[in-house]
Motif scaffolding. Structure first.
Motif, PDB file in Angstrom:
ATOM      1  N   MET A   1     -27.908 -11.172  65.389  1.00 16.51           N
ATOM      2  CA  MET A   1     -27.116 -11.387  66.568  1.00 16.51           C
ATOM      3  C   MET A   1     -26.077 -12.472  66.272  1.00 16.51           C
ATOM      4  SD  MET A   1     -28.334 -12.239  70.436  1.00 16.51           S
ATOM      5  CE  MET A   1     -29.047 -10.627  70.594  1.00 16.51           C
ATOM      6  N   TYR A   2     -24.932 -12.333  66.892  1.00 14.26           N
ATOM      7  CA  TYR A   2     -23.858 -13.303  66.707  1.00 14.26           C
ATOM      8  C   TYR A   2     -23.997 -14.447  67.704  1.00 14.26           C
ATOM      9  CZ  TYR A   2     -21.576  -9.920  63.712  1.00 14.26           C
ATOM     10  OH  TYR A   2     -21.295  -9.057  62.689  1.00 14.26           O
ATOM     11  N   TYR A   3     -23.734 -15.666  67.235  1.00 13.81           N
ATOM     12  CA  TYR A   3     -23.819 -16.851  68.073  1.00 13.81           C
ATOM     13  C   TYR A   3     -22.571 -17.703  67.904  1.00 13.81           C
ATOM     14  CZ  TYR A   3     -28.826 -15.945  68.461  1.00 13.81           C
ATOM     15  OH  TYR A   3     -30.043 -15.372  68.715  1.00 13.81           O
ATOM     16  N   LYS A   4     -22.172 -18.331  69.006  1.00 13.25           N
ATOM     17  CA  LYS A   4     -21.128 -19.345  68.960  1.00 13.25           C
ATOM     18  C   LYS A   4     -21.881 -20.666  68.964  1.00 13.25           C
ATOM     19  CE  LYS A   4     -17.171 -20.896  71.665  1.00 13.25           C
ATOM     20  NZ  LYS A   4     -16.433 -20.616  72.915  1.00 13.25           N
ATOM     21  N   MET A   5     -21.731 -21.442  67.880  1.00 12.14           N
ATOM     22  CA  MET A   5     -22.519 -22.666  67.737  1.00 12.14           C
ATOM     23  C   MET A   5     -21.635 -23.904  67.679  1.00 12.14           C
ATOM     24  SD  MET A   5     -25.438 -21.449  65.080  1.00 12.14           S
ATOM     25  CE  MET A   5     -26.618 -22.672  65.599  1.00 12.14           C
ATOM     26  N   LYS A   6     -22.181 -24.993  68.170  1.00 15.92           N
ATOM     27  CA  LYS A   6     -21.537 -26.302  68.098  1.00 15.92           C
ATOM     28  C   LYS A   6     -22.267 -27.061  66.990  1.00 15.92           C
ATOM     29  CE  LYS A   6     -20.517 -29.909  71.459  1.00 15.92           C
ATOM     30  NZ  LYS A   6     -20.798 -30.272  72.839  1.00 15.92           N
ATOM     31  N   LEU A   7     -21.528 -27.452  65.949  1.00 12.99           N
ATOM     32  CA  LEU A   7     -22.138 -28.067  64.771  1.00 12.99           C
ATOM     33  C   LEU A   7     -21.454 -29.372  64.416  1.00 12.99           C
ATOM     34  CD1 LEU A   7     -22.237 -24.761  62.736  1.00 12.99           C
ATOM     35  CD2 LEU A   7     -24.210 -25.887  63.735  1.00 12.99           C
ATOM     36  N   GLU A   8     -22.109 -30.157  63.572  1.00 13.49           N
ATOM     37  CA  GLU A   8     -21.546 -31.404  63.045  1.00 13.49           C
ATOM     38  C   GLU A   8     -21.685 -31.397  61.536  1.00 13.49           C
ATOM     39  OE1 GLU A   8     -23.003 -35.013  64.807  1.00 13.49           O
ATOM     40  OE2 GLU A   8     -23.109 -34.081  66.791  1.00 13.49           O
ATOM     41  N   ASP A   9     -20.704 -32.008  60.858  1.00 13.73           N
ATOM     42  CA  ASP A   9     -20.756 -32.093  59.407  1.00 13.73           C
ATOM     43  C   ASP A   9     -19.835 -33.214  58.946  1.00 13.73           C
ATOM     44  OD1 ASP A   9     -21.499 -31.481  56.824  1.00 13.73           O
ATOM     45  OD2 ASP A   9     -20.571 -29.502  56.796  1.00 13.73           O
ATOM     46  N   LYS A  10     -19.984 -33.619  57.705  1.00 15.66           N
ATOM     47  CA  LYS A  10     -19.069 -34.563  57.062  1.00 15.66           C
ATOM     48  C   LYS A  10     -18.069 -33.737  56.281  1.00 15.66           C
ATOM     49  CE  LYS A  10     -20.399 -39.022  57.266  1.00 15.66           C
ATOM     50  NZ  LYS A  10     -19.528 -40.064  57.736  1.00 15.66           N
ATOM     51  N   GLY A  43     -27.459 -19.587  59.671  1.00 14.19           N
ATOM     52  CA  GLY A  43     -27.107 -18.175  59.585  1.00 14.19           C
ATOM     53  C   GLY A  43     -25.949 -17.965  58.627  1.00 14.19           C
ATOM     54  N   ILE A  44     -25.275 -16.840  58.789  1.00 17.88           N
ATOM     55  CA  ILE A  44     -24.122 -16.492  57.965  1.00 17.88           C
ATOM     56  C   ILE A  44     -22.868 -16.895  58.725  1.00 17.88           C
ATOM     57  CG2 ILE A  44     -22.885 -14.611  56.834  1.00 17.88           C
ATOM     58  CD1 ILE A  44     -25.610 -13.029  57.002  1.00 17.88           C
ATOM     59  N   PHE A  45     -22.074 -17.775  58.138  1.00 16.59           N
ATOM     60  CA  PHE A  45     -20.869 -18.265  58.812  1.00 16.59           C
ATOM     61  C   PHE A  45     -19.793 -17.181  58.804  1.00 16.59           C
ATOM     62  CE2 PHE A  45     -22.891 -22.296  57.979  1.00 16.59           C
ATOM     63  CZ  PHE A  45     -22.567 -23.039  59.101  1.00 16.59           C
ATOM     64  N   ILE A  46     -19.346 -16.802  59.988  1.00 16.81           N
ATOM     65  CA  ILE A  46     -18.287 -15.812  60.130  1.00 16.81           C
ATOM     66  C   ILE A  46     -16.941 -16.523  60.205  1.00 16.81           C
ATOM     67  CG2 ILE A  46     -17.392 -13.915  61.527  1.00 16.81           C
ATOM     68  CD1 ILE A  46     -20.214 -13.436  60.353  1.00 16.81           C
ATOM     69  N   ALA A  47     -16.820 -17.491  61.102  1.00 20.54           N
ATOM     70  CA  ALA A  47     -15.548 -18.189  61.284  1.00 20.54           C
ATOM     71  C   ALA A  47     -15.767 -19.558  61.911  1.00 20.54           C
ATOM     72  CB  ALA A  47     -14.626 -17.376  62.188  1.00 20.54           C
ATOM     73  N   VAL A  48     -14.961 -20.525  61.474  1.00 19.07           N
ATOM     74  CA  VAL A  48     -14.874 -21.816  62.148  1.00 19.07           C
ATOM     75  C   VAL A  48     -13.741 -21.640  63.142  1.00 19.07           C
ATOM     76  CG1 VAL A  48     -14.393 -24.264  61.899  1.00 19.07           C
ATOM     77  CG2 VAL A  48     -15.686 -23.076  60.128  1.00 19.07           C
ATOM     78  N   THR A  49     -14.037 -21.825  64.433  1.00 21.55           N
ATOM     79  CA  THR A  49     -13.059 -21.472  65.458  1.00 21.55           C
ATOM     80  C   THR A  49     -12.320 -22.640  66.098  1.00 21.55           C
ATOM     81  OG1 THR A  49     -14.825 -21.437  67.109  1.00 21.55           O
ATOM     82  CG2 THR A  49     -14.253 -19.335  66.056  1.00 21.55           C
ATOM     83  N   LYS A  50     -12.964 -23.806  66.157  1.00 23.55           N
ATOM     84  CA  LYS A  50     -12.329 -24.914  66.877  1.00 23.55           C
ATOM     85  C   LYS A  50     -12.882 -26.249  66.405  1.00 23.55           C
ATOM     86  CE  LYS A  50     -11.850 -24.763  71.555  1.00 23.55           C
ATOM     87  NZ  LYS A  50     -12.334 -24.869  72.951  1.00 23.55           N
ATOM     88  N   TYR A  68     -14.791 -37.646  56.888  1.00 24.62           N
ATOM     89  CA  TYR A  68     -14.773 -37.689  58.344  1.00 24.62           C
ATOM     90  C   TYR A  68     -16.004 -36.977  58.915  1.00 24.62           C
ATOM     91  CZ  TYR A  68      -9.866 -39.063  58.102  1.00 24.62           C
ATOM     92  OH  TYR A  68      -8.693 -39.728  57.849  1.00 24.62           O
ATOM     93  N   SER A  69     -16.599 -37.579  59.953  1.00 28.86           N
ATOM     94  CA  SER A  69     -17.634 -36.875  60.715  1.00 28.86           C
ATOM     95  C   SER A  69     -16.897 -35.960  61.678  1.00 28.86           C
ATOM     96  CB  SER A  69     -18.489 -37.856  61.519  1.00 28.86           C
ATOM     97  OG  SER A  69     -19.248 -38.648  60.642  1.00 28.86           O
ATOM     98  N   VAL A  70     -17.258 -34.689  61.664  1.00 28.25           N
ATOM     99  CA  VAL A  70     -16.529 -33.702  62.460  1.00 28.25           C
ATOM    100  C   VAL A  70     -17.502 -32.894  63.308  1.00 28.25           C
ATOM    101  CG1 VAL A  70     -14.993 -31.703  62.344  1.00 28.25           C
ATOM    102  CG2 VAL A  70     -14.794 -33.507  60.649  1.00 28.25           C
ATOM    103  N   GLU A  71     -17.118 -32.674  64.559  1.00 29.55           N
ATOM    104  CA  GLU A  71     -17.849 -31.780  65.445  1.00 29.55           C
ATOM    105  C   GLU A  71     -16.960 -30.558  65.629  1.00 29.55           C
ATOM    106  OE1 GLU A  71     -19.480 -31.938  69.971  1.00 29.55           O
ATOM    107  OE2 GLU A  71     -19.533 -33.814  68.845  1.00 29.55           O
ATOM    108  N   PHE A  72     -17.558 -29.353  65.453  1.00 30.53           N
ATOM    109  CA  PHE A  72     -16.748 -28.134  65.504  1.00 30.53           C
ATOM    110  C   PHE A  72     -17.558 -26.961  66.036  1.00 30.53           C
ATOM    111  CE2 PHE A  72     -18.823 -28.397  61.428  1.00 30.53           C
ATOM    112  CZ  PHE A  72     -19.222 -27.099  61.134  1.00 30.53           C
ATOM    113  N   GLU A  73     -16.842 -25.885  66.388  1.00 28.33           N
ATOM    114  CA  GLU A  73     -17.479 -24.650  66.823  1.00 28.33           C
ATOM    115  C   GLU A  73     -17.331 -23.612  65.728  1.00 28.33           C
ATOM    116  OE1 GLU A  73     -15.766 -23.254  70.472  1.00 28.33           O
ATOM    117  OE2 GLU A  73     -16.908 -24.678  71.681  1.00 28.33           O
ATOM    118  N   ALA A  74     -18.369 -22.788  65.559  1.00 28.02           N
ATOM    119  CA  ALA A  74     -18.325 -21.718  64.573  1.00 28.02           C
ATOM    120  C   ALA A  74     -19.055 -20.499  65.121  1.00 28.02           C
ATOM    121  CB  ALA A  74     -18.985 -22.171  63.270  1.00 28.02           C
ATOM    122  N   ILE A  75     -18.650 -19.332  64.633  1.00 30.81           N
ATOM    123  CA  ILE A  75     -19.337 -18.080  64.942  1.00 30.81           C
ATOM    124  C   ILE A  75     -20.231 -17.770  63.746  1.00 30.81           C
ATOM    125  CG2 ILE A  75     -19.092 -15.620  65.472  1.00 30.81           C
ATOM    126  CD1 ILE A  75     -17.861 -17.409  67.616  1.00 30.81           C
TER     127      ILE A  75
END
Length: 189
Positions: A1-10, A43-50, A68-75
């Motif tokens: 199933m596809y998910y829109k996730m809010k993630l953090e990374d350096k 999961g399998i990263f489809i796209a970083v959206t925002k 940089y510490s970054v917060e972003f959305e990905a599918i």
């Protein structure tokens, strides 16, 4: 199933790109590093959206880049054992079909298609059930269940996903339409 996730990374911004718009650079770096990759927990990263937020940059001595510490959305596509999925047949062989699930292909072995004996029509590139005359060809949409799942983070191309259609409610779109029609006529509709 596809998910829109809010993630953090350096994110490491290389020294040559420090004069550019930071949000554009961070998006480029995230897309390059993540899209098409696999993380067993995410999961399998489809796209970083925002890009949702970029924190203060950290400099590590000996490295000219800024982290940089970054917060972003990905599918992401997150697959699970026994999940029912839909895909499109992209290749047929004598031993089964390869089914595209979007960013990754899965294998539908001939032993998992039907109880029927199945032969491979090499000339027409299709699998044919001998008794029912049902067929599977390239381009067919189908519904199947995941029966084996082995995702490789290091080599996404080496990931193995096994499917089955040997249960009711599973099959090609045509098979399912035929079953629905048969069900309808047996109820006198």
């Amino acid at each position: 199933m596809y998910y829109k996730m809010k993630l953090e990374d350096k994110v490491r911004v290389p020294p040559l790109r420090l004069g550019e718009d930071i949000e554009t650079v961070v998006m480029d770096v995230l897309q390059e590093q993540l899209e098409g990759s696999i993380d067993k927990n995410i999961g399998i990263f489809i796209a970083v959206t925002k890009i949702l937020g970029i924190g203060e940059g950290d400099i590590i001595p000996g490295d000219g880049a800024v982290f940089y510490s970054v917060e972003f959305e990905a599918i992401v596509l997150r697959l699970a054992q026994q999940e029912v999925i839909e895909g499109i047949v992209v290749e047929t062989t004598s031993f089964g079909s390869f089914v595209s699930l979007g960013p990754i292909d899965a294998m539908l072995h001939v032993s998992q298609i039907s109880d029927d004996f199945i032969s491979y029509d090499e000339k027409n590139g299709r699998l044919v059930c001998q008794e029912t005359k049902r067929q599977i060809s390239v381009g067919d949409g189908l519904r199947a269940r995941i029966v084996s799942l082995s995702l490789s983070e290091r080599e996404p191309r080496e990931s193995k996903i096994g499917l089955t259609m040997r249960q009711s409610g599973l099959g090609t779109e045509q098979w399912l339409a035929d079953e629905a029609e048969k069900e309808k006529s047996s109820h006198g509709e």
